[in-house]
Every structure is written in structure tokens, then in C-alpha cells.
Design an enzyme around this catalytic site. Structure first.
Site, PDB file in Angstrom:
ATOM      1  N   HIS A 156      49.558 -33.925  -0.351  1.00  0.00           N
ATOM      2  CA  HIS A 156      50.147 -34.073   0.980  1.00  0.00           C
ATOM      3  C   HIS A 156      49.143 -33.591   2.012  1.00  0.00           C
ATOM      4  CE1 HIS A 156      54.402 -34.865  -0.253  1.00  0.00           C
ATOM      5  NE2 HIS A 156      53.945 -34.330  -1.369  1.00  0.00           N
ATOM      6  N   ASN A 234      54.960 -28.359 -11.241  1.00  0.00           N
ATOM      7  CA  ASN A 234      53.956 -28.915 -10.324  1.00  0.00           C
ATOM      8  C   ASN A 234      54.308 -28.576  -8.881  1.00  0.00           C
ATOM      9  OD1 ASN A 234      54.175 -31.373 -12.682  1.00  0.00           O
ATOM     10  ND2 ASN A 234      52.200 -30.440 -12.282  1.00  0.00           N
ATOM     11  N   HIS A 266      51.113 -34.140 -16.290  1.00  0.00           N
ATOM     12  CA  HIS A 266      51.650 -33.162 -15.337  1.00  0.00           C
ATOM     13  C   HIS A 266      52.185 -31.908 -16.027  1.00  0.00           C
ATOM     14  CE1 HIS A 266      51.500 -36.531 -12.513  1.00  0.00           C
ATOM     15  NE2 HIS A 266      51.711 -35.668 -11.533  1.00  0.00           N
ATOM     16  N   ASP A 288      57.576 -40.098 -10.310  1.00  0.00           N
ATOM     17  CA  ASP A 288      56.663 -39.749  -9.211  1.00  0.00           C
ATOM     18  C   ASP A 288      55.594 -40.831  -9.083  1.00  0.00           C
ATOM     19  OD1 ASP A 288      55.839 -38.199  -7.072  1.00  0.00           O
ATOM     20  OD2 ASP A 288      54.616 -36.837  -8.277  1.00  0.00           O
TER      21      ASP A 288
END
Length: 398
Positions: A156, A234, A266, A288
Site C-alpha cells: 500500500h 501478513n 504467504h 488476495d
């Protein structure tokens, strides 16, 4: 044995199957139903033995499953894209995303949007809301940010991350037009507990994620109404014997669902197995997935960030050409289910429920006492899986 009266028209009958659609606590393959009858995309009969024969009409498609598993089609509550497209690309490209996930057994999904400015995310949610209104297979929208911790930002953009102030919260709710079903936030941020109350009062499920919160802060968020942990392990601190962190706070809160990206990348299988054992019936398999899902290796975009996919693993691509943090996945739900059985040690019925029934419960779309999605009178969206839990055939209505 089925007691339903056979209708005059029956479109299809699947027989000699093992139906994975019951409470895992009491389920036994020895007593599972073995056939299903469908008319107009609705289950009109199911049972054991040879009683399927009385549902066969001259035009009925008869499918001999040969002992394969028949399961409810999957539900993915955390999906960013597929087929070369991300959800931010707009409704014109939604079909490309849905086609990939449908081919792998997913009948319904939540469109997950990465962090952006409040203006940018509001515009994206407004467009996404129109798509959610128009498509039965879209359960709603998920704002994964921008109320996230810079320390655990993952893929992000750090410059858009902010605290969940009341005006920002209201703007996102307004833009989503009732279609926002989930928001991920870091509960240690200023205003977070108030935001949890505002979101939940509007019917939005709040997920704790991308957070630097410890056990106590996460527990306060769950006490305040947060009910999901975004992709367990995560975007958060791990489990330490003196700092159990948000993961064990979620385990200790019986109303909380833990999302799991079960791609073997992950989360390592023993860690996934531990979570499945600690929170049985509360693990929701998610993908995801981002744009590269169903495609190949190469360069893509997630939100505003460039992403490189190598050997199926998506990572943020830095300016110097190197790669950084994991950026979503290229996982599909059928692979997540297969790995849940083969590597995590879930039973086939528990793995299927983690990919269908548990996600619906997490969004409040299914009552806790309901353990079957393929009941008579319900939609017959289902998937045929072989002994290795690989997809043989998918039936999903429009």
C-alpha cells in the site's frame, strides 16, 4: 433418503458423488448424500442411494460423478483482480476478473480496493458500487485501507495512509452507497475505535489488519465490534510468547473470522495448521488475488504500485528493478482448498466450508446454525472435485 417430490422438469442430476455440504463436526463420508437434482439452477432434490433415478426425465442431463466430491461453489471475500485486471479498472473489465475466478469454482466475491487518497478511494468505491448493484456474484466492496499502519503497509502506498477520522469514514460510506461490506483498519490509529463503531453501525464488517497493534489493542478492537482479521500473519506482528499480538487476540475472540491466504507462500503450512487447529470453523480461505491471477509472470500494477510476478509470486517492484514486499497473490480458491487438505490437514468438508460457508458467515450473510449451502430450494452453484481436490467441473448460474 430424499423425500422431495420430483418436479415435472429436471435439468440435471449428479449421482455417485460424495457431497461435501454438512457440519464438519458430525460429517462422515460414509453417510454423506450422494446425489443432487437441479431445475432452473435450484436444488430440487438430494439424497443417498439410487433414488436419483426417479428425478430423471427424457431431457435431464445425467452426470455420473464416479465417486468425486461435489461441493458448494466458493466464496472469496478478499479479491483484488485477475485476468490482467484489478478492481480499480472499473466495471467494464469486471467480466475478465469474474471469468478467471469462476473457472476455478468461485461463485461470489468481494471486490477489494487498495489504499488511496480519500478522494481517489471514494471515486473507486462509487464506481464499484454500481458494479455490485448489477452483478449477483459481487457480494460488495472491501476498502483495504487507507487506515493502515505505515509500519505494516505491505503493498500500500505510504503517502496515502491516514487515520480514520469521522469525515473520512463518512465519505467512504457515502461513496459506497450501501455496498461497503468490509473495511480493514489498524486499531492503534487515532480515532480507530470510534471508526469501528461508525462502520459497524452502518452494517460494515471491520477487519483488523496492516497493523502494529499488540494483543491488548487488537482485543479492544474486537471488543468494540471488529470481527475479521485480515490475512492472518501478513501485515502484522507474529506470535511471541511475551507478545502474542493480534493473531492470538483474534483466536481468543470467538466471533472473529481469520482470513488465510493459503498459497504456501504467504503462510507456511505448519503455521496455517496451527491457526486451523486454534480456530476451527473460523478460518476463511481467501485469495488476495491481483491482476496476474490466471495470467503469467511479468509486470503488473496493484493500486498505484508496480508489481513484478516471478514464478507466480507477486512483489512490489522498486525503482532500481529489485523487488520488495509481497503484493497480493496469484492464488485461486481451488488451489487454496487443495492445499488446505493436502498441506494444512483440514478434512475435505472443513476445507470446502472454509472456502464457502465461513466467508458468508464472516459477512453476516449466513446464520451460525446453517451448515449447508446446497439445501433443497437453494441455488445449485457447485463444483465437482476429484480425490485430490482438483476441479473437474463447475456449475455456476448467472
Amino acid at each position: 433418503m430424499s423425500t422431495e417430490a420430483a418436479p415435472e422438469r429436471v435439468d440435471a442430476v449428479v449421482h455417485d458423488a460424495v457431497i461435501l455440504d454438512s457440519d464438519p463436526a458430525t460429517y462422515s463420508t460414509d453417510f454423506a448424500d450422494t446425489w443432487l437434482a437441479v431445475t432452473d439452477g435450484t436444488v430440487v432434490g438430494r439424497g443417498r442411494g439410487q433414488h436419483w433415478q426417479r428425478f430423471v426425465r427424457p431431457d435431464t442431463e445425467v452426470v455420473d460423478a464416479g465417486g468425486s466430491f461435489l461441493a458448494p461453489a466458493f466464496v472469496d471475500i478478499h479479491t483484488h483482480g485477475a485476468g490482467g485486471r484489478n478492481v480499480e479498472d472499473g466495471p467494464d473489465h469486471l467480466g475478465e476478473i469474474l471469468a478467471v475466478h469462476r473457472a476455478h469454482g468461485t461463485r461470489a466475491l468481494v471486490l477489494s480496493f487498495v489504499s488511496d487518497t480519500i478522494d481517489g478511494l471514494s471515486a473507486a468505491l462509487r464506481t464499484g458500487a454500481r458494479a455490485a448493484h448489477d452483478h449477483r456474484c459481487v457480494l460488495g466492496l472491501h476498502a483495504e485501507g487507507p487506515f493502515l499502519s505505515p509500519e505494516f503497509k505491505g503493498a500500500h502506498s505510504p503517502e496515502v495512509l491516514t487515520s480514520p477520522m469521522p469525515e473520512a469514514v463518512d465519505r467512504l460510506l457515502d461513496a459506497a452507497d450501501g455496498q461497503l461490506v468490509q473495511v480493514t483498519l489498524a486499531p492503534e490509529l487515532p480515532g480507530a475505535l470510534e471508526a469501528i463503531e461508525r462502520f459497524t453501525s452502518a452494517g460494515v464488517r471491520v477487519a483488523v489488519g496492516h497493523t502494529a497493534a499488540g494483543y491488548d489493542e487488537a482485543a479492544r478492537a474486537f471488543d468494540a465490534g471488529a470481527s475479521i482479521l485480515t490475512h492472518v500473519f501478513n501485515g502484522m506482528s507474529g506470535i511471541h510468547h511475551r507478545g502474542p499480538g493480534p493473531i492470538l487476540a483474534a483466536v481468543d475472540a470467538p466471533h472473529v473470522t481469520l482470513e488465510l491466504i493459503n498459497d504456501g507462500i504467504h503462510v507456511h503450512a505448519p503455521a496455517a495448521r496451527m491457526i486451523a487447529d486454534l480456530a476451527p470453523g473460523r478460518v476463511a480461505l481467501i485469495t488476495d488475488a491481483m491482476a496476474a491471477t490466471g495470467m503469467g509472470d511479468g509486470d503488473y500494477v496493484l493500486g498505484a504500485l508496480p508489481v513484478r510476478v516471478e514464478d507466480g509470486v507477486a512483489r512490489v517492484r522498486r525503482e532500481d528493478g529489485s523487488v520488495g514486499s509481497i503484493a497480493g497473490s496469484t492464488l485461486t480458491m481451488d488451489e487454496a482448498v487443495r492445499r488446505a487438505v493436502a498441506e494444512v490437514g483440514m478434512s475435505p468438508v472443513a476445507a470446502v466450508q472454509a472456502a464457502s460457508l465461513v466467508p458468508l458467515r464472516a459477512l453476516g450473510l449466513l446464520e451460525p446454525e446453517v451448515h449447508s449451502l446446497l439445501r433443497v430450494g437453494e441455488r445449485a452453484d457447485c463444483v465437482l472435485l476429484d480425490a485430490s481436490m482438483r476441479v473437474e467441473r463447475v456449475w455456476i448460474g448467472d
